[in-house]
Design an enzyme around this catalytic site. Structure first.
Site, PDB file in Angstrom:
ATOM      1  N   TYR A  33      43.022  11.039 -11.810  1.00 54.29           N
ATOM      2  CA  TYR A  33      43.367  10.528 -13.147  1.00 54.29           C
ATOM      3  C   TYR A  33      43.812   9.082 -13.064  1.00 54.29           C
ATOM      4  CZ  TYR A  33      48.421  10.711 -12.310  1.00 54.29           C
ATOM      5  OH  TYR A  33      49.692  10.495 -11.829  1.00 54.29           O
ATOM      6  N   ARG A 100      34.166  29.951  -9.448  1.00 49.97           N
ATOM      7  CA  ARG A 100      35.285  29.599  -8.578  1.00 49.97           C
ATOM      8  C   ARG A 100      34.987  29.879  -7.106  1.00 49.97           C
ATOM      9  NH1 ARG A 100      39.929  31.026  -6.215  1.00 49.97           N
ATOM     10  NH2 ARG A 100      41.694  29.623  -6.526  1.00 49.97           N
ATOM     11  N   LYS A 148      45.002   9.160  -6.306  1.00 53.20           N
ATOM     12  CA  LYS A 148      45.669   9.514  -7.573  1.00 53.20           C
ATOM     13  C   LYS A 148      45.146  10.867  -8.065  1.00 53.20           C
ATOM     14  CE  LYS A 148      47.468   7.222 -11.703  1.00 53.20           C
ATOM     15  NZ  LYS A 148      48.885   7.498 -11.500  1.00 53.20           N
ATOM     16  N   GLU A 182      58.401   6.647  -2.847  1.00 56.89           N
ATOM     17  CA  GLU A 182      58.174   6.075  -4.175  1.00 56.89           C
ATOM     18  C   GLU A 182      58.915   6.927  -5.193  1.00 56.89           C
ATOM     19  OE1 GLU A 182      53.902   6.332  -4.931  1.00 56.89           O
ATOM     20  OE2 GLU A 182      53.858   8.396  -4.209  1.00 56.89           O
ATOM     21  N   LEU A 207      51.284   5.747  -3.549  1.00 55.03           N
ATOM     22  CA  LEU A 207      50.181   5.335  -4.414  1.00 55.03           C
ATOM     23  C   LEU A 207      50.168   3.802  -4.487  1.00 55.03           C
ATOM     24  CD1 LEU A 207      48.082   6.624  -6.484  1.00 55.03           C
ATOM     25  CD2 LEU A 207      49.647   5.767  -8.224  1.00 55.03           C
TER      26      LEU A 207
HETATM   27  C1  LIG Z   1      53.374   8.672  -7.673  1.00 53.21           C
HETATM   28  C2  LIG Z   1      53.200   7.372  -8.397  1.00 53.21           C
HETATM   29  N1  LIG Z   1      53.523   6.220  -7.788  1.00 53.21           N
HETATM   30  C3  LIG Z   1      53.399   5.026  -8.407  1.00 53.21           C
HETATM   31  C4  LIG Z   1      52.912   4.942  -9.713  1.00 53.21           C
HETATM   32  C5  LIG Z   1      52.771   3.602 -10.371  1.00 53.21           C
HETATM   33  O1  LIG Z   1      51.418   3.225 -10.474  1.00 53.21           O
HETATM   34  P1  LIG Z   1      50.908   2.261 -11.627  1.00 53.21           P
HETATM   35  O2  LIG Z   1      51.729   1.012 -11.532  1.00 53.21           O
HETATM   36  O3  LIG Z   1      49.501   2.025 -11.299  1.00 53.21           O
HETATM   37  O4  LIG Z   1      51.120   2.982 -12.925  1.00 53.21           O
HETATM   38  C6  LIG Z   1      52.532   6.116 -10.377  1.00 53.21           C
HETATM   39  C7  LIG Z   1      51.983   6.066 -11.727  1.00 53.21           C
HETATM   40  O5  LIG Z   1      51.606   7.055 -12.320  1.00 53.21           O
HETATM   41  C8  LIG Z   1      52.676   7.358  -9.708  1.00 53.21           C
HETATM   42  O6  LIG Z   1      52.333   8.522 -10.298  1.00 53.21           O
END
Ligand SMILES: Cc1ncc(COP(=O)(O)O)c(C=O)c1O
Length: 290
Positions: A33, A100, A148, A182, A207
């Site tokens: 996503y 499935r 993601k 994070e 991420l």
């Molecule tokens: C786990 C995680 N880390 C960092 C971020 C920040 O990413 P972005 O700046 O691209 O929204 C998100 C955003 O959804 C996230 O889900």
């Protein structure tokens, strides 16, 4: 007016939109996503988000469901049809519909694409009242947090735990080392006790936040140093300032962590400066503007 969603080639009223119960996103979380902030009718850092979508899809061996240009057009159409100028666009690609079975479908199926938009309050002009508190929790997500993936159960549980404590975010750390990864849905930064702006370097552990990347580009442009260097929970607790970044929160101060004030418990001078820089970025007033 009912909201309009894009579902596999059609724009449909959102309350009538549906996906097949054998969609692999629904059954396995087999999908990717993205979330893009819509500010004053403009998509903030769209290229960064579409680059990351393409990368995440590649890493799980899923083709783009439509060309990048077509996707960009769909995003615009969803925003236009819903008459949203301040909002969050959500797009999700899954491996499509098949009986499935864990391995990828033997017969190729088309990936499924859904795009929705939700209205949000305009980005504040002042940092006052924008911040919030956080808790800390072990990071229980998988080892490929750079992808993601729509598998967000640990992050859902972490955000729920934060909400139950009146907090806006859970700051996650590796249980074995105490090193911060994070936020549950944000990138996490500190201004450490020596005044250095720090966030963890990119790896499988986090991420690659698009807001993080865009802010770094603006900092470079402005000649403001930052350090991509990991830190522990203990270092974090000695930090002068802390803040999160994401497409939803842009630059948002964290005022207390686990009940203890960060610095004096108010948005600090560095976070305020970065908030202002990012506000200019969002408004299109900077070289690296979206
Ligand atoms: C786990 C995680 N880390 C960092 C971020 C920040 O990413 P972005 O700046 O691209 O929204 C998100 C955003 O959804 C996230 O889900």
């Amino acid at each position: 007016m009912s909201r309009i969603a894009y579902v596999n080639g059609r724009y449909v009223p959102q309350n009538e939109a549906s996906v097949n119960i054998e969609d692999r996103g629904y059954q396995f979380g087999d999908g990717i996503y993205e979330v893009v902030h819509l500010y004053d009718g403009r998509f903030i850092d769209e290229d960064r988000h579409l680059d990351r979508l393409e990368r995440s899809l590649r890493l799980i061996q899923l083709p783009m469901p439509v060309t990048r240009n077509a996707l960009s057009h769909i995003l615009q159409e969803v925003a236009r049809k819903n008459r949203v100028r301040e909002g969050l666009l959500y797009m999700q690609v899954t491996r499509g519909v098949a009986h499935r079975d864990h391995p990828f479908p033997a017969e190729p199926v088309s990936p499924a694409l859904v795009v929705t938009v939700k209205r949000i309050k305009p980005y504040p002009t002042s940092i006052k009242g924008w911040g919030g508190d956080a808790i800390t929790l072990p990071d229980l997500r998988w080892a490929h947090r750079d992808i993601k993936s729509i598998n967000l159960l640990p992050n859902v549980l972490a955000r729920q735990a934060a909400k139950e404590k009146g907090c806006i975010e859970a700051i996650l750390y590796e249980e074995a080392t105490g090193i911060v990864t994070e936020g549950a849905a944000t990138s996490f930064w500190i201004v450490d006790e020596k005044g250095a702006i720090r966030t963890r370097a990119l790896s499988h552990a986090i991420l690659p936040g698009c807001t993080r990347g865009a802010l770094m580009a603006e900092l470079k442009e402005a000649g403001i140093a930052y350090d991509e260097r990991e830190f522990t929970i203990d270092e974090m607790k000695r930090a002068k300032e802390a803040f999160i970044t994401s497409a939803t929160s842009f630059v948002k101060p964290i005022l207390k962590i686990d009940g203890a004030p960060v610095g004096d418990g108010q948005p600090g001078p560095v976070t305020t400066q970065l908030f202002d820089i990012f506000a200019r970025h969002v408004k299109g007033g900077m070289k690296n503007a979206a």
